[in-house]
Design a protein around this motif. Structure first.
Motif, PDB file in Angstrom:
ATOM      1  N   ARG A 106      -1.230  -7.018  -3.560  1.00 58.12           N
ATOM      2  CA  ARG A 106      -1.995  -5.941  -4.189  1.00 58.12           C
ATOM      3  C   ARG A 106      -1.268  -4.601  -4.186  1.00 58.12           C
ATOM      4  N   HIS A 138      -2.856  -3.740   1.368  1.00 58.62           N
ATOM      5  CA  HIS A 138      -3.280  -3.010   0.177  1.00 58.62           C
ATOM      6  C   HIS A 138      -3.582  -1.571   0.553  1.00 58.62           C
ATOM      7  N   HIS A 158     -10.092  -2.208  -1.482  1.00 52.51           N
ATOM      8  CA  HIS A 158      -8.840  -2.404  -2.214  1.00 52.51           C
ATOM      9  C   HIS A 158      -8.698  -1.187  -3.119  1.00 52.51           C
TER      10      HIS A 158
END
Length: 438
Positions: free
Chosen positions: A362, A331, A338
């Motif tokens: 992600r 990510h 994140h």
């Protein structure tokens, strides 16, 4: 004094002015955030500042109720909340190398803030809650403006990359201590506390809750506890733990085991998988493609270790590799662990969802210079994911005897933080290990 910070502010001003011109606002007001009281209590949750605020003011990460006003062609204006409060420490007016970049105005009461901002009729406001002192023309969290800023934020400035390097160096100190304590037979709690002491962080300094997982707990992807009891046998330690430096996060995972077991063969093979993937990271690469290549590499490990009797292509196509590795390869990383904008393909907010067979991925962007990402392949023995394959006709390819022998080890994850470059990448994490190990 660090001139990289001033260059950082210049670029942020350019990005913000462009976004304001695109969306038609007179200015942007960013709140640092507020503290929240626990239910049926008079104590508060730990404060976590708004990342949009921290990007401009990384030195004020612990100051709630501050506001930053940004306008076209004007110096950023900071409204610093400094109440007369004998219960708590209140901030004093900053007077240091960076403070001259801001027009700083302290205030004690919301009425002062409302009066100072009364002349602005068309402001965008980025804040958790709507502002009660706002004018009718103010717009709370306008999507178009936030999407523009989020898209730009993926490309880190030299200052941000400096902060991320430093966060990695700090975190690695903790990982080395954790490894030592694992080999001494320490408990999860003891390892966690020693980690915090080694990096001089307390719990609220951490960018996320540490994952300190011994033995079977290493198969719980976001294991959330630390057992006090020392294990009878310490087979595995999976530690996913970071650090912060001026608001920027490190996110590092290492897995440790003892020599002389068949699990160490898997760990060695997965280390090679991660190194192969790192060699593929560069600008212009689709992260979806990289994620899919990772599944093929993991399938090769499953076949080569005797865990699955099938070709690597079949292991991937039939979905068996997902039972051993269910999450995404990595990510974006930055102000948030994140970091935002992972699915975003342009400044307008167009999103590319992950492939249906990889719903937890992600990041779907094409990598660009300045992106900072994690690369974190793994291989786990998760009962709830593996058990359905026992009754599946394709499950006959799985060596269940070996799976059961390896279940007590939990799993493997190896995670580095890297900055994408035109050719290759800078590996903050492995560079930090080299610094700490001397």
């Amino acid at each position: 004094m660090d001139t990289r910070f001033f260059d950082h502010l210049t670029l942020l001003q350019q990005r913000t002015e462009h976004a304001l011109a695109e969306t038609g606002f007179d200015g942007l007001l960013i709140g640092s955030g507020a503290q929240h009281t626990r239910f049926l209590d008079d104590t508060r949750y730990p404060f976590r500042a708004n990342p949009h605020f921290v990007q401009w003011l990384p030195f004020l990460t612990e100051q709630p109720d501050c506001w930053l006003l940004l306008r076209l062609g004007a110096r950023p204006q900071l409204f610093l909340y400094s109440p007369d409060d004998f219960w708590h420490m209140t901030p004093s007016l900053p007077d240091t190398w960076w403070s001259g970049s801001f027009d700083i105005q302290p205030y004690q009461h919301r009425s002062e803030l409302a009066q100072a901002l009364a002349s602005y009729s068309w402001l965008a406001v980025i804040n958790e809650q709507p502002v009660e002192f706002g004018a009718q023309g103010w717009l709370h969290n306008p999507a178009a403006l936030i999407q523009q800023l989020n898209f730009d934020r993926a490309v880190k400035t030299d200052w941000e990359q400096h902060c991320l390097r430093q966060a990695n160096i700090t975190a690695v100190k903790g990982h080395r201590v954790a490894e030592q304590l694992f080999h001494q037979g320490a408990s999860e709690y003891q390892i966690h506390q020693a980690y915090l002491a080694a990096i001089a962080h307390n719990e609220r300094d951490m960018p996320y809750d540490n994952i300190v997982a011994l033995n079977e707990h290493a198969a719980v992807l976001h294991y959330q506890f630390q057992q006090r009891e020392q294990p009878v046998e310490a087979r595995t330690l999976l530690i996913d733990a970071g650090a912060t430096h001026l608001g920027y996060a490190a996110d590092i995972t290492r897995t440790f085991t003892r020599t002389g077991t068949e699990f160490i063969e898997l760990l060695t093979a997965m280390e090679q998988v991660q190194l192969q993937l790192l060699m593929k990271v560069r600008a212009g690469v689709s992260f979806i493609d990289l994620h899919q290549q990772m599944h093929l590499l993991i399938a090769e490990v499953l076949q080569g270790s005797g865990l699955v009797d099938a070709s690597p292509q079949a292991i991937v196509e039939q979905g068996i590799s997902r039972a051993f590795f269910p999450h995404g390869l990595g990510h974006l990383l930055g102000l948030q662990v994140h970091d935002v904008g992972g699915w975003q393909q342009d400044a307008k907010g167009t999103e590319l969802q992950p492939p249906t067979q990889h719903p937890f991925l992600r990041l779907t962007r094409t990598l660009a210079p300045g992106h900072v990402i994690t690369i974190e392949p793994g291989l786990y023995f998760i009962p709830s994911l593996l058990e359905p394959w026992r009754s599946h006709r394709l499950g006959r390819a799985i060596n269940w005897t070996r799976v059961e022998r390896l279940m007590p080890f939990g799993g493997i994850r190896i995670e580095d933080n890297v900055a994408v470059q035109a050719q290759g990448c800078e590996n903050y994490t492995r560079d930090a290990f080299a610094v700490i190990d001397g």
